[in-house]
Structure formats: structure tokens, C-alpha cells
Design a protein around this motif. Sequence first.
Motif, PDB file in Angstrom:
ATOM      1  N   ILE A 188      26.021  50.234  38.893  1.00 38.02           N
ATOM      2  CA  ILE A 188      26.543  51.425  39.424  1.00 38.02           C
ATOM      3  C   ILE A 188      27.257  51.334  40.718  1.00 38.02           C
ATOM      4  O   ILE A 188      26.351  50.858  41.624  1.00 38.02           O
ATOM      5  CB  ILE A 188      25.425  52.309  39.206  1.00 38.02           C
ATOM      6  CG1 ILE A 188      25.030  52.557  38.104  1.00 38.02           C
ATOM      7  CG2 ILE A 188      25.949  53.703  40.049  1.00 38.02           C
ATOM      8  CD1 ILE A 188      23.695  53.560  37.865  1.00 38.02           C
ATOM      9  N   GLY A 189      28.223  51.730  40.924  1.00 36.99           N
ATOM     10  CA  GLY A 189      29.109  51.675  42.339  1.00 36.99           C
ATOM     11  C   GLY A 189      29.254  50.243  42.865  1.00 36.99           C
ATOM     12  O   GLY A 189      29.647  50.083  43.956  1.00 36.99           O
ATOM     13  N   SER A 190      29.665  49.373  41.688  1.00 40.19           N
ATOM     14  CA  SER A 190      30.053  48.106  42.151  1.00 40.19           C
ATOM     15  C   SER A 190      31.643  47.863  42.457  1.00 40.19           C
ATOM     16  O   SER A 190      32.192  48.764  42.080  1.00 40.19           O
ATOM     17  CB  SER A 190      29.615  46.796  41.009  1.00 40.19           C
ATOM     18  OG  SER A 190      30.364  47.327  39.798  1.00 40.19           O
ATOM     19  N   LEU A 191      31.978  46.787  43.154  1.00 33.99           N
ATOM     20  CA  LEU A 191      33.438  46.758  43.507  1.00 33.99           C
ATOM     21  C   LEU A 191      34.424  46.526  42.154  1.00 33.99           C
ATOM     22  O   LEU A 191      34.040  45.748  41.395  1.00 33.99           O
ATOM     23  CB  LEU A 191      33.492  45.582  44.534  1.00 33.99           C
ATOM     24  CG  LEU A 191      34.828  45.105  44.676  1.00 33.99           C
ATOM     25  CD1 LEU A 191      35.455  46.192  45.709  1.00 33.99           C
ATOM     26  CD2 LEU A 191      34.828  43.660  45.495  1.00 33.99           C
ATOM     27  N   SER A 192      35.259  47.381  41.948  1.00 30.76           N
ATOM     28  CA  SER A 192      36.320  46.983  41.472  1.00 30.76           C
ATOM     29  C   SER A 192      37.651  46.488  41.788  1.00 30.76           C
ATOM     30  O   SER A 192      38.203  47.035  42.734  1.00 30.76           O
ATOM     31  CB  SER A 192      36.788  48.324  40.551  1.00 30.76           C
ATOM     32  OG  SER A 192      37.762  48.282  39.484  1.00 30.76           O
ATOM     33  N   MET A 193      38.130  45.506  41.260  1.00 28.82           N
ATOM     34  CA  MET A 193      39.455  44.828  41.956  1.00 28.82           C
ATOM     35  C   MET A 193      40.685  45.415  41.554  1.00 28.82           C
ATOM     36  O   MET A 193      40.546  46.223  40.257  1.00 28.82           O
ATOM     37  CB  MET A 193      39.587  43.425  41.598  1.00 28.82           C
ATOM     38  CG  MET A 193      38.205  42.480  42.013  1.00 28.82           C
ATOM     39  SD  MET A 193      38.314  42.588  44.010  1.00 28.82           S
ATOM     40  CE  MET A 193      39.728  41.620  44.332  1.00 28.82           C
ATOM     41  N   HIS A 209      43.341  44.927  40.007  1.00 24.46           N
ATOM     42  CA  HIS A 209      43.648  44.622  38.726  1.00 24.46           C
ATOM     43  C   HIS A 209      42.764  44.944  37.399  1.00 24.46           C
ATOM     44  O   HIS A 209      43.003  44.771  36.516  1.00 24.46           O
ATOM     45  CB  HIS A 209      44.211  43.180  38.638  1.00 24.46           C
ATOM     46  CG  HIS A 209      42.825  42.220  38.738  1.00 24.46           C
ATOM     47  ND1 HIS A 209      42.129  41.847  39.827  1.00 24.46           N
ATOM     48  CD2 HIS A 209      42.088  41.531  37.611  1.00 24.46           C
ATOM     49  CE1 HIS A 209      41.259  41.087  39.637  1.00 24.46           C
ATOM     50  NE2 HIS A 209      41.082  40.715  38.326  1.00 24.46           N
ATOM     51  N   GLN A 210      41.606  45.258  38.014  1.00 27.23           N
ATOM     52  CA  GLN A 210      40.539  45.934  37.033  1.00 27.23           C
ATOM     53  C   GLN A 210      40.776  47.130  36.740  1.00 27.23           C
ATOM     54  O   GLN A 210      41.535  47.818  36.016  1.00 27.23           O
ATOM     55  CB  GLN A 210      39.237  45.522  37.336  1.00 27.23           C
ATOM     56  CG  GLN A 210      39.198  43.809  37.471  1.00 27.23           C
ATOM     57  CD  GLN A 210      38.001  43.442  38.125  1.00 27.23           C
ATOM     58  OE1 GLN A 210      37.471  44.046  38.963  1.00 27.23           O
ATOM     59  NE2 GLN A 210      37.311  42.256  37.665  1.00 27.23           N
ATOM     60  N   TRP A 211      39.897  48.084  37.031  1.00 27.42           N
ATOM     61  CA  TRP A 211      39.717  49.510  36.932  1.00 27.42           C
ATOM     62  C   TRP A 211      39.753  50.398  37.834  1.00 27.42           C
ATOM     63  O   TRP A 211      39.564  51.712  37.664  1.00 27.42           O
ATOM     64  CB  TRP A 211      38.380  50.005  36.130  1.00 27.42           C
ATOM     65  CG  TRP A 211      38.342  49.052  34.844  1.00 27.42           C
ATOM     66  CD1 TRP A 211      37.537  47.933  34.663  1.00 27.42           C
ATOM     67  CD2 TRP A 211      38.860  49.568  33.284  1.00 27.42           C
ATOM     68  NE1 TRP A 211      37.712  47.509  33.340  1.00 27.42           N
ATOM     69  CE2 TRP A 211      38.309  48.514  32.462  1.00 27.42           C
ATOM     70  CE3 TRP A 211      39.394  50.651  33.165  1.00 27.42           C
ATOM     71  CZ2 TRP A 211      38.703  48.553  31.269  1.00 27.42           C
ATOM     72  CZ3 TRP A 211      39.714  50.540  31.867  1.00 27.42           C
ATOM     73  CH2 TRP A 211      39.576  49.820  30.820  1.00 27.42           C
ATOM     74  N   TYR A 212      40.218  49.935  39.143  1.00 22.68           N
ATOM     75  CA  TYR A 212      40.301  50.883  40.439  1.00 22.68           C
ATOM     76  C   TYR A 212      41.246  52.046  39.993  1.00 22.68           C
ATOM     77  O   TYR A 212      40.705  53.076  40.366  1.00 22.68           O
ATOM     78  CB  TYR A 212      40.727  50.006  41.519  1.00 22.68           C
ATOM     79  CG  TYR A 212      40.630  50.868  43.003  1.00 22.68           C
ATOM     80  CD1 TYR A 212      39.456  51.213  43.627  1.00 22.68           C
ATOM     81  CD2 TYR A 212      41.861  51.527  43.443  1.00 22.68           C
ATOM     82  CE1 TYR A 212      39.222  51.827  44.580  1.00 22.68           C
ATOM     83  CE2 TYR A 212      41.550  52.139  44.460  1.00 22.68           C
ATOM     84  CZ  TYR A 212      40.660  52.268  45.046  1.00 22.68           C
ATOM     85  OH  TYR A 212      40.480  53.184  46.368  1.00 22.68           O
ATOM     86  N   SER A 213      42.393  51.968  39.457  1.00 25.58           N
ATOM     87  CA  SER A 213      43.515  52.954  39.474  1.00 25.58           C
ATOM     88  C   SER A 213      42.881  54.088  38.250  1.00 25.58           C
ATOM     89  O   SER A 213      42.994  55.157  38.463  1.00 25.58           O
ATOM     90  CB  SER A 213      44.778  52.505  38.918  1.00 25.58           C
ATOM     91  OG  SER A 213      45.348  51.493  39.917  1.00 25.58           O
ATOM     92  N   GLU A 214      42.197  53.478  37.409  1.00 27.41           N
ATOM     93  CA  GLU A 214      41.575  54.321  36.319  1.00 27.41           C
ATOM     94  C   GLU A 214      40.490  55.158  36.919  1.00 27.41           C
ATOM     95  O   GLU A 214      40.489  56.444  36.571  1.00 27.41           O
ATOM     96  CB  GLU A 214      41.024  53.482  35.160  1.00 27.41           C
ATOM     97  CG  GLU A 214      42.321  52.786  34.221  1.00 27.41           C
ATOM     98  CD  GLU A 214      42.876  51.721  35.049  1.00 27.41           C
ATOM     99  OE1 GLU A 214      44.074  51.460  34.613  1.00 27.41           O
ATOM    100  OE2 GLU A 214      42.529  51.222  35.993  1.00 27.41           O
ATOM    101  N   PHE A 215      39.732  54.620  37.953  1.00 22.36           N
ATOM    102  CA  PHE A 215      38.858  55.338  38.681  1.00 22.36           C
ATOM    103  C   PHE A 215      39.325  56.565  39.219  1.00 22.36           C
ATOM    104  O   PHE A 215      38.817  57.759  39.188  1.00 22.36           O
ATOM    105  CB  PHE A 215      37.970  54.570  39.495  1.00 22.36           C
ATOM    106  CG  PHE A 215      37.043  53.476  38.893  1.00 22.36           C
ATOM    107  CD1 PHE A 215      36.447  53.816  37.413  1.00 22.36           C
ATOM    108  CD2 PHE A 215      36.324  52.478  39.288  1.00 22.36           C
ATOM    109  CE1 PHE A 215      35.699  52.929  36.850  1.00 22.36           C
ATOM    110  CE2 PHE A 215      35.600  51.518  38.912  1.00 22.36           C
ATOM    111  CZ  PHE A 215      35.366  51.871  37.557  1.00 22.36           C
TER     112      PHE A 215
END
Length: 245
Positions: free
Chosen positions: A60-65, A67-73
Motif C-alpha cells: 500500500i502506498g508504494s512507488l509507481s514508476m 511507465h507503470q501505473w502512475y498516470s492511471e492512479f
Amino acid sequence: MSYKLCEDKEIQLPAMIGLDAFYLSHTSEIVDIPDQDSVDKFLPQYDPMYPLDIENPLSIGSLSMPHQWYSEFRYKIQEAMKRVIPKLNQIEEDFYREFGRKYTGPLELYNTDDAEVVLIVSGAAAGTVKETVDIFRKKGVKVGLIRLRMFRPFPSEELNKALSKASFVGVIDRSFSFGHEGAIFSELKASLYGVKHSPPIKNFILGMGGRDITTDTISRLYNNCFNCLKNDKIDNPVEWIDIKV
């Protein structure tokens, strides 16, 4: 109500409650606190969607790069924001039925139906503006007030509807975005962009740091707006009021 809104399964976002320093923070008054049973009925015990469970470990609350899921968050936060105002209106109705106190959603409207000039303000200064509206109304001058009760999501649709009959709008900002203008003023301009027959607007910067705002000051703001309307010209679209320099 904020807890109930933020904990809703369709929202799941934090909220920040604003309090006027040097106004409310230095004021004492009687507070009516509802009984615990009524509060528990309105706001049940928090049921987290993703509880910590050693049998079902989660990250929970981990780093998202990037190219992964940041934009989706970010996208999901915005989608949740779109549901906030309808959900708030529903919660306020539930609150009214339980406690008998009625609130007005993201905006509080005061004598705006036939107002030629409307001032927009947030926070405790709205009380002073209301008094000034009453003074002008007794003289037959059609002025009104909109108190902004929510900044995010910004209630653009509600403001456009509330200002549809106004001839001129003044925005009181008690903060300033350096190098630009007041924050509420910026948001309102963006909201009115492209709206047919939108009223002209002017920004007033005052009450910074909790400096007192009087009915005499608000009267000058209304008169300032009427002069702009009469002359069909805004010489100073962002005007600082009562500056000692």
C-alpha cells in the motif's frame, strides 16, 4: 460529513477542512454536539476497503514508476473527484434528516436571484458580506453573495448557473498566487471561459493574514463593481484593497 464523504467506497479521497485564522481560531461560541448514538448511526465504524491483513499481504502506498501505473492512479483520482459533489449533496440530505441542520452543497447563495452585482467569497468573511448585502437591499440596491464552500473539486457548473443572471461579479481573495492573481479568481475565470453571456469579473485582494474586513470595506467593493458596470470598463482587474504602501 467529511469523514462520511472521504470514506465512501466511490470516493476514497482525503479532505482538508479550512478554518479562518484570527477569525474563528480566536472566537468562542456555544457548540451543539449531537449525542453519540446519533453520530454512530450517521457515521458507522470505518470499514477499510484494503485492510492490513497478514494472511493477505498487500503493498500500500508504494512507488509507481512513470511507465507503470502512475498516470492511471492520477486518472482514477480525477474520476473519483467527479463523484464528490453529487455524493456531498446526498450526505448533506442524510445529515439534515438525522440532525436537523441543513447545508447547501458546494455553494451558499444569498440574494442572488435578482442581483445585479454579486460578490464571491469563502470562509468567515461571508458573514460580513451578508450584513452589507442587507444594508444595500434596504436601500433598494440589488446585490448578492455567493459563499464558496468547496474549492476542490471546483464547482464550475454550479457557479455558472448561479451567475447566469448577474451583470457583474467581484471575487474576494484572501490569498494570492504570486506573479498572477487570486486563486478563486483564477478558477472562476477558467470556469466562465467559453460560457455565452458570462458577466465581467474583477478580483479584490484583502483580508490577508486575518486582517479585519468591515461592512464599510465591502460597501466600497460593491460600489467599485457598480462603477465598473456603469463605465463598461475595468481599469484594474486585480485590485489590492487598503494596502499601507
